[in-house]
Design a protein around this motif. Sequence first.
Motif, PDB file in Angstrom:
ATOM      1  N   LYS A 191       0.839  -1.203   0.000  1.00  0.00           N
ATOM      2  CA  LYS A 191       0.000   0.000   0.000  1.00  0.00           C
ATOM      3  C   LYS A 191       0.875   1.254   0.000  1.00  0.00           C
ATOM      4  CE  LYS A 191      -3.815  -2.310   0.328  1.00  0.00           C
ATOM      5  NZ  LYS A 191      -4.650  -2.456  -0.851  1.00  0.00           N
ATOM      6  N   ILE A 192       0.355   2.292  -0.627  1.00  0.00           N
ATOM      7  CA  ILE A 192       1.106   3.550  -0.714  1.00  0.00           C
ATOM      8  C   ILE A 192       0.556   4.554   0.299  1.00  0.00           C
ATOM      9  CG2 ILE A 192       1.777   5.478  -2.209  1.00  0.00           C
ATOM     10  CD1 ILE A 192       2.865   2.802  -3.228  1.00  0.00           C
ATOM     11  N   TRP A 193       1.425   4.984   1.198  1.00  0.00           N
ATOM     12  CA  TRP A 193       1.091   6.000   2.200  1.00  0.00           C
ATOM     13  C   TRP A 193       1.869   7.266   1.863  1.00  0.00           C
ATOM     14  CZ3 TRP A 193      -0.217   4.694   7.844  1.00  0.00           C
ATOM     15  CH2 TRP A 193      -0.899   3.467   7.933  1.00  0.00           C
ATOM     16  N   VAL A 194       1.197   8.416   1.980  1.00  0.00           N
ATOM     17  CA  VAL A 194       1.899   9.686   1.759  1.00  0.00           C
ATOM     18  C   VAL A 194       1.603  10.606   2.934  1.00  0.00           C
ATOM     19  CG1 VAL A 194       2.198  11.682   0.240  1.00  0.00           C
ATOM     20  CG2 VAL A 194       1.698   9.451  -0.747  1.00  0.00           C
ATOM     21  N   GLN A 195       2.644  11.221   3.467  1.00  0.00           N
ATOM     22  CA  GLN A 195       2.440  12.162   4.576  1.00  0.00           C
ATOM     23  C   GLN A 195       2.334  13.578   4.012  1.00  0.00           C
ATOM     24  OE1 GLN A 195       3.746  12.248   8.984  1.00  0.00           O
ATOM     25  NE2 GLN A 195       5.554  12.899   7.856  1.00  0.00           N
ATOM     26  N   ILE A 196       1.269  14.273   4.395  1.00  0.00           N
ATOM     27  CA  ILE A 196       1.030  15.626   3.889  1.00  0.00           C
ATOM     28  C   ILE A 196       0.700  16.578   5.049  1.00  0.00           C
ATOM     29  CG2 ILE A 196       0.202  14.889   1.617  1.00  0.00           C
ATOM     30  CD1 ILE A 196      -2.593  15.826   3.413  1.00  0.00           C
ATOM     31  N   VAL A 198      -2.173  12.665   7.637  1.00  0.00           N
ATOM     32  CA  VAL A 198      -2.378  14.106   7.789  1.00  0.00           C
ATOM     33  C   VAL A 198      -1.591  14.561   9.015  1.00  0.00           C
ATOM     34  CG1 VAL A 198      -4.087  15.887   8.229  1.00  0.00           C
ATOM     35  CG2 VAL A 198      -4.607  14.032   6.639  1.00  0.00           C
ATOM     36  N   GLN A 199      -0.503  15.271   8.723  1.00  0.00           N
ATOM     37  CA  GLN A 199       0.442  15.634   9.784  1.00  0.00           C
ATOM     38  C   GLN A 199       0.181  17.072  10.235  1.00  0.00           C
ATOM     39  OE1 GLN A 199       4.467  16.411   8.527  1.00  0.00           O
ATOM     40  NE2 GLN A 199       5.363  15.322  10.245  1.00  0.00           N
ATOM     41  N   GLY A 250       0.697  13.905  14.747  1.00  0.00           N
ATOM     42  CA  GLY A 250       1.150  15.188  15.266  1.00  0.00           C
ATOM     43  C   GLY A 250       0.577  15.507  16.627  1.00  0.00           C
ATOM     44  N   GLY A 251       1.406  15.324  17.657  1.00  0.00           N
ATOM     45  CA  GLY A 251       1.002  15.695  19.015  1.00  0.00           C
ATOM     46  C   GLY A 251       0.174  14.651  19.730  1.00  0.00           C
ATOM     47  N   ILE A 252       0.034  13.465  19.125  1.00  0.00           N
ATOM     48  CA  ILE A 252      -0.782  12.410  19.746  1.00  0.00           C
ATOM     49  C   ILE A 252       0.118  11.585  20.673  1.00  0.00           C
ATOM     50  CG2 ILE A 252      -2.253  10.398  19.295  1.00  0.00           C
ATOM     51  CD1 ILE A 252      -2.654  11.614  16.423  1.00  0.00           C
ATOM     52  N   SER A 253      -0.199  11.589  21.962  1.00  0.00           N
ATOM     53  CA  SER A 253       0.658  10.861  22.910  1.00  0.00           C
ATOM     54  C   SER A 253      -0.102   9.902  23.795  1.00  0.00           C
ATOM     55  CB  SER A 253       1.407  11.839  23.829  1.00  0.00           C
ATOM     56  OG  SER A 253       2.414  12.491  23.124  1.00  0.00           O
ATOM     57  N   ASP A 254      -1.419  10.064  23.896  1.00  0.00           N
ATOM     58  CA  ASP A 254      -2.154   9.166  24.771  1.00  0.00           C
ATOM     59  C   ASP A 254      -3.507   8.789  24.174  1.00  0.00           C
ATOM     60  OD1 ASP A 254      -3.846  11.289  25.222  1.00  0.00           O
ATOM     61  OD2 ASP A 254      -3.308  11.573  27.327  1.00  0.00           O
ATOM     62  N   SER A 255      -4.237   7.931  24.914  1.00  0.00           N
ATOM     63  CA  SER A 255      -5.466   7.378  24.338  1.00  0.00           C
ATOM     64  C   SER A 255      -6.543   8.448  24.135  1.00  0.00           C
ATOM     65  CB  SER A 255      -5.991   6.245  25.217  1.00  0.00           C
ATOM     66  OG  SER A 255      -6.134   6.696  26.538  1.00  0.00           O
ATOM     67  N   ARG A 256      -6.485   9.515  24.938  1.00  0.00           N
ATOM     68  CA  ARG A 256      -7.475  10.583  24.739  1.00  0.00           C
ATOM     69  C   ARG A 256      -7.284  11.228  23.366  1.00  0.00           C
ATOM     70  NH1 ARG A 256      -6.024  13.516  30.307  1.00  0.00           N
ATOM     71  NH2 ARG A 256      -3.996  12.849  29.525  1.00  0.00           N
ATOM     72  N   ALA A 257      -6.036  11.418  22.984  1.00  0.00           N
ATOM     73  CA  ALA A 257      -5.769  12.031  21.672  1.00  0.00           C
ATOM     74  C   ALA A 257      -6.113  11.064  20.537  1.00  0.00           C
ATOM     75  CB  ALA A 257      -4.311  12.461  21.586  1.00  0.00           C
TER      76      ALA A 257
END
Length: 366
Positions: free
Chosen positions: A144-149, A169-170, A213-220
């Motif tokens: 599969k092809i993933w692209v970060q934008i 989506v960054q 981007g900025g996701i560190s825990d289950s709430r995020a």
Amino acid sequence: MHFPGNLSDYICDDYPWTASPLIVSAPMAKVAMPKLAVAVSKAGGLGFIAAGYHSDHLEDLLEEADDLLQEGSSITPTQTWEGTPKFLPVGVGFITWSASLEKALPSFARYCPAAIWLFAPPTGFKDLIPWVTKIKEATASRTKIWVQIGSVSDAVEVVNAIEPDVMVVQGTDAGGHAVARGASIVSLVPEIKDKLREIRPFPKKRPHVIAAGGISDSRAVAASIALGAQGCVLGTRFLASPESMIARGYQKAIVDASDGGVSTVRTTIYDKVRDIHGWPEGYDGRGLINKTFIEHIGGLSEVKNRELYREELSRGDEGYGPNGRLTTYAGTGVGLIREIIPAGDIVKSLREGADKILGRQHRSKL
Ligand SMILES: Cc1cc2nc3c(=O)[nH]c(=O)nc-3n(C[C@H](O)[C@H](O)[C@H](O)COP(=O)(O)O)c2cc1C
């Protein structure tokens, strides 16, 4: 865990060993090696190995991943997809302005990674057309092809250029490199989802959207799903795992940091002092603020700053932290990271925590 719902749009179907919500470890250059990627995939996530700036050691990295996957594992390449000679349930990420497609191709054909992640093309997303065409040829379209934008206009451009399977989506909170001018995932993910629906109203194929981007825990994680993402990519959180290839001093700085919006900054100086040149216009990197940055904005010349950086390398672990000089890329979610725990435990706790918040009703829509 597998929850029926709109199956044609269910991202975990493409990665049969994974569970929902999909937790992905980012391909972090020099840091995310086979140990980390395999630990994440073995825990039901999708781990990416960073080829990073070049493709020189790709064959060795994939061979190592292949070996690790067969050690006491519940998933092995041969179990994963019947009838294929080799299929690795991990991905590989490339920084495309500098990595070589030609060098990587033979390894794609031999190992068939689950996904290839493409980031930062030199002049625009059309640069990725040869990557996509040749990867599909080499892997009979199994990869599969993933692209970060990083923006809505990127999203439109990439869909028109190459029709990726997944769009990462960054948001601007991300650690490491990203577009310098951007929004957080809070507005970026829903705006991109709306835009995709507008430009592809009756899609044969609309890419899956994954938040980063900025996701560190289950709430995020739960919040990202509520925003419309079908899974989450985490980079900084996995820096604080024993499987990541970073110095102890770097890891300590991550655990010690708090208030990530204040203790990190987006800048290009952390590349310049390490003699990394060539990032396309409009990119910079987010890292913990240290003396390299403070003295840079205080007027210290780039040449002198680089010289001091090189001297600092001899201090080893002591060279990290607010009073050190060594580059410590990290996202704004760094303040939520308080301990070093195994990557597989991170994946499971994020998934279970998000599950509790979201409940089965939401999961069935992923
Ligand atoms: C140390 C570090 C190295 C990174 N290297 C890469 C890379 O080589 N390629 C890439 O596409 N993204 C890279 N990234 C960005 C990640 O793909 C991802 O967008 C980011 O880590 C998500 O934000 P978070 O760190 O807040 O979780 C890196 C991030 C970090 C922290």
